[in-house]
Write a protein that holds these residues in place. Structure first.
Motif, PDB file in Angstrom:
ATOM      1  N   LEU A 141      58.383  52.272  27.114  1.00 19.62           N
ATOM      2  CA  LEU A 141      59.578  53.093  26.997  1.00 19.62           C
ATOM      3  C   LEU A 141      60.559  52.363  26.092  1.00 19.62           C
ATOM      4  O   LEU A 141      60.882  51.196  26.343  1.00 19.62           O
ATOM      5  CB  LEU A 141      60.220  53.322  28.371  1.00 19.62           C
ATOM      6  CG  LEU A 141      59.345  53.981  29.439  1.00 19.62           C
ATOM      7  CD1 LEU A 141      60.094  54.042  30.760  1.00 19.62           C
ATOM      8  CD2 LEU A 141      58.912  55.357  28.991  1.00 19.62           C
ATOM      9  N   TYR A 142      61.002  53.029  25.047  1.00 22.86           N
ATOM     10  CA  TYR A 142      61.990  52.452  24.139  1.00 22.86           C
ATOM     11  C   TYR A 142      63.341  52.990  24.577  1.00 22.86           C
ATOM     12  O   TYR A 142      63.556  54.205  24.599  1.00 22.86           O
ATOM     13  CB  TYR A 142      61.651  52.814  22.686  1.00 22.86           C
ATOM     14  CG  TYR A 142      60.373  52.139  22.250  1.00 22.86           C
ATOM     15  CD1 TYR A 142      60.399  50.904  21.618  1.00 22.86           C
ATOM     16  CD2 TYR A 142      59.126  52.700  22.537  1.00 22.86           C
ATOM     17  CE1 TYR A 142      59.225  50.254  21.253  1.00 22.86           C
ATOM     18  CE2 TYR A 142      57.951  52.057  22.181  1.00 22.86           C
ATOM     19  CZ  TYR A 142      58.017  50.848  21.555  1.00 22.86           C
ATOM     20  OH  TYR A 142      56.847  50.201  21.199  1.00 22.86           O
ATOM     21  N   VAL A 143      64.234  52.080  24.963  1.00 22.10           N
ATOM     22  CA  VAL A 143      65.475  52.471  25.629  1.00 22.10           C
ATOM     23  C   VAL A 143      66.692  51.826  24.970  1.00 22.10           C
ATOM     24  O   VAL A 143      66.571  50.890  24.190  1.00 22.10           O
ATOM     25  CB  VAL A 143      65.442  52.082  27.130  1.00 22.10           C
ATOM     26  CG1 VAL A 143      64.281  52.757  27.848  1.00 22.10           C
ATOM     27  CG2 VAL A 143      65.344  50.560  27.306  1.00 22.10           C
ATOM     28  N   ARG A 144      67.857  52.369  25.299  1.00 21.79           N
ATOM     29  CA  ARG A 144      69.125  51.713  24.979  1.00 21.79           C
ATOM     30  C   ARG A 144      70.054  51.952  26.145  1.00 21.79           C
ATOM     31  O   ARG A 144      69.926  52.948  26.852  1.00 21.79           O
ATOM     32  CB  ARG A 144      69.705  52.207  23.645  1.00 21.79           C
ATOM     33  CG  ARG A 144      70.453  53.501  23.694  1.00 21.79           C
ATOM     34  CD  ARG A 144      71.259  53.813  22.420  1.00 21.79           C
ATOM     35  NE  ARG A 144      70.535  53.617  21.207  1.00 21.79           N
ATOM     36  CZ  ARG A 144      69.903  54.584  20.523  1.00 21.79           C
ATOM     37  NH1 ARG A 144      69.942  55.809  20.944  1.00 21.79           N
ATOM     38  NH2 ARG A 144      69.250  54.300  19.428  1.00 21.79           N
ATOM     39  N   VAL A 172      65.951  48.896  22.322  1.00 19.87           N
ATOM     40  CA  VAL A 172      65.874  49.031  20.866  1.00 19.87           C
ATOM     41  C   VAL A 172      67.025  48.326  20.157  1.00 19.87           C
ATOM     42  O   VAL A 172      66.944  48.073  18.956  1.00 19.87           O
ATOM     43  CB  VAL A 172      65.803  50.516  20.420  1.00 19.87           C
ATOM     44  CG1 VAL A 172      64.538  51.159  20.952  1.00 19.87           C
ATOM     45  CG2 VAL A 172      67.046  51.284  20.845  1.00 19.87           C
ATOM     46  N   GLU A 173      68.075  47.993  20.882  1.00 20.68           N
ATOM     47  CA  GLU A 173      69.207  47.311  20.252  1.00 20.68           C
ATOM     48  C   GLU A 173      69.098  45.793  20.335  1.00 20.68           C
ATOM     49  O   GLU A 173      69.478  45.099  19.402  1.00 20.68           O
ATOM     50  CB  GLU A 173      70.514  47.807  20.867  1.00 20.68           C
ATOM     51  CG  GLU A 173      70.756  49.281  20.524  1.00 20.68           C
ATOM     52  CD  GLU A 173      71.975  49.877  21.199  1.00 20.68           C
ATOM     53  OE1 GLU A 173      72.551  49.236  22.106  1.00 20.68           O
ATOM     54  OE2 GLU A 173      72.343  50.996  20.805  1.00 20.68           O
ATOM     55  N   THR A 174      68.556  45.289  21.435  1.00 24.63           N
ATOM     56  CA  THR A 174      68.485  43.831  21.602  1.00 24.63           C
ATOM     57  C   THR A 174      67.078  43.276  21.435  1.00 24.63           C
ATOM     58  O   THR A 174      66.904  42.075  21.262  1.00 24.63           O
ATOM     59  CB  THR A 174      68.982  43.426  23.006  1.00 24.63           C
ATOM     60  OG1 THR A 174      68.052  43.939  23.987  1.00 24.63           O
ATOM     61  CG2 THR A 174      70.387  43.942  23.274  1.00 24.63           C
ATOM     62  N   GLY A 175      66.064  44.132  21.538  1.00 21.97           N
ATOM     63  CA  GLY A 175      64.680  43.674  21.479  1.00 21.97           C
ATOM     64  C   GLY A 175      64.167  43.130  22.798  1.00 21.97           C
ATOM     65  O   GLY A 175      63.006  42.735  22.900  1.00 21.97           O
ATOM     66  N   GLU A 176      65.010  43.110  23.832  1.00 20.73           N
ATOM     67  CA  GLU A 176      64.587  42.604  25.137  1.00 20.73           C
ATOM     68  C   GLU A 176      63.456  43.464  25.681  1.00 20.73           C
ATOM     69  O   GLU A 176      63.484  44.689  25.589  1.00 20.73           O
ATOM     70  CB  GLU A 176      65.757  42.610  26.122  1.00 20.73           C
ATOM     71  CG  GLU A 176      65.382  42.107  27.497  1.00 20.73           C
ATOM     72  CD  GLU A 176      66.520  42.200  28.501  1.00 20.73           C
ATOM     73  OE1 GLU A 176      66.313  41.700  29.623  1.00 20.73           O
ATOM     74  OE2 GLU A 176      67.586  42.766  28.201  1.00 20.73           O
ATOM     75  N   GLU A 215      56.788  48.823  18.538  1.00 19.96           N
ATOM     76  CA  GLU A 215      57.301  49.353  17.269  1.00 19.96           C
ATOM     77  C   GLU A 215      58.389  48.466  16.679  1.00 19.96           C
ATOM     78  O   GLU A 215      59.345  48.108  17.358  1.00 19.96           O
ATOM     79  CB  GLU A 215      57.920  50.736  17.496  1.00 19.96           C
ATOM     80  CG  GLU A 215      56.943  51.846  17.636  1.00 19.96           C
ATOM     81  CD  GLU A 215      57.648  53.175  17.865  1.00 19.96           C
ATOM     82  OE1 GLU A 215      58.834  53.324  17.505  1.00 19.96           O
ATOM     83  OE2 GLU A 215      56.995  54.056  18.428  1.00 19.96           O
ATOM     84  N   GLY A 216      58.241  48.137  15.406  1.00 18.57           N
ATOM     85  CA  GLY A 216      59.283  47.419  14.689  1.00 18.57           C
ATOM     86  C   GLY A 216      59.500  45.985  15.118  1.00 18.57           C
ATOM     87  O   GLY A 216      60.485  45.367  14.729  1.00 18.57           O
ATOM     88  N   GLU A 217      58.606  45.445  15.919  1.00 11.92           N
ATOM     89  CA  GLU A 217      58.748  44.082  16.419  1.00 11.92           C
ATOM     90  C   GLU A 217      57.509  43.272  16.049  1.00 11.92           C
ATOM     91  O   GLU A 217      56.416  43.832  15.948  1.00 11.92           O
ATOM     92  CB  GLU A 217      58.869  44.086  17.952  1.00 11.92           C
ATOM     93  CG  GLU A 217      60.096  44.770  18.503  1.00 11.92           C
ATOM     94  CD  GLU A 217      61.323  43.894  18.424  1.00 11.92           C
ATOM     95  OE1 GLU A 217      61.197  42.661  18.540  1.00 11.92           O
ATOM     96  OE2 GLU A 217      62.408  44.451  18.215  1.00 11.92           O
ATOM     97  N   PRO A 218      57.656  41.962  15.905  1.00 14.81           N
ATOM     98  CA  PRO A 218      56.451  41.142  15.736  1.00 14.81           C
ATOM     99  C   PRO A 218      55.641  41.170  17.035  1.00 14.81           C
ATOM    100  O   PRO A 218      56.191  41.445  18.108  1.00 14.81           O
ATOM    101  CB  PRO A 218      56.997  39.739  15.455  1.00 14.81           C
ATOM    102  CG  PRO A 218      58.403  39.751  15.942  1.00 14.81           C
ATOM    103  CD  PRO A 218      58.881  41.168  15.882  1.00 14.81           C
ATOM    104  N   ALA A 219      54.349  40.915  16.945  1.00 18.95           N
ATOM    105  CA  ALA A 219      53.500  40.901  18.139  1.00 18.95           C
ATOM    106  C   ALA A 219      54.042  39.876  19.126  1.00 18.95           C
ATOM    107  O   ALA A 219      54.474  38.785  18.751  1.00 18.95           O
ATOM    108  CB  ALA A 219      52.068  40.569  17.758  1.00 18.95           C
TER     109      ALA A 219
END
Length: 140
Positions: A134-137, A99-103, A79-83
């Motif tokens: 899992l989308y985490v922070r 979700v904050e760093t994209g890592e 979600e919200g990231e390039p492939a």
């Protein structure tokens, strides 16, 4: 898998579909084979350029598409990231995306795997394949 072995498997996959292995494309394949993260096409282009390969972004996209079609890399769409892309030669794993760093972090958890299989079985199914993200922070 060793970088050169993985790069060679990428070359072999491209040759099977008639893609010519130019010096630039070979350099791109080595960059992709060496990636320990989950790079997107732009990051791969930047890394290949930094390595001295004058490869165009269009060539990067065409190469990634051909490798994906051959099943040697996987395209990851978060979600919200390039492939992003990763080799398809590893063992099954799931992903956590900060979700904050994209890592993107890989993980394996046998309890989750068992629970998914149990749920599918309870509903009369068996799992053919699956993907868990899992989308985490970080906790503050």
């Amino acid at each position: 898998m060793e970088i050169e072995t993985r790069a060679q498997s990428f070359e072999d996959a491209l040759r099977r579909v008639g893609v010519r292995i130019t010096r630039q494309r070979a350099a791109l394949l080595r960059v992709l084979a060496a990636a320990e993260d989950h790079p997107d096409a732009t990051q791969l282009h930047q890394r290949a350029t930094a390595a001295g390969a004058g490869v165009s972004l269009a060539t990067v996209y065409r190469t990634l598409s051909a490798l994906e079609a051959q099943g040697v890399i996987q395209k990851l769409e978060f979600e919200g990231e390039p492939a992003r892309f990763e080799p398809a030669d590893g063992t099954h794993h799931d992903h956590m995306i900060d979700v904050e760093t994209g890592e993107v972090m890989e993980f394996v958890n046998e309890r989750i795997e068992r629970l998914q299989a149990e749920i599918a079985a309870e509903m009369g199914y068996e799992i053919v394949r699956h993907r868990l993200e899992l989308y985490v922070r970080r906790r503050r």
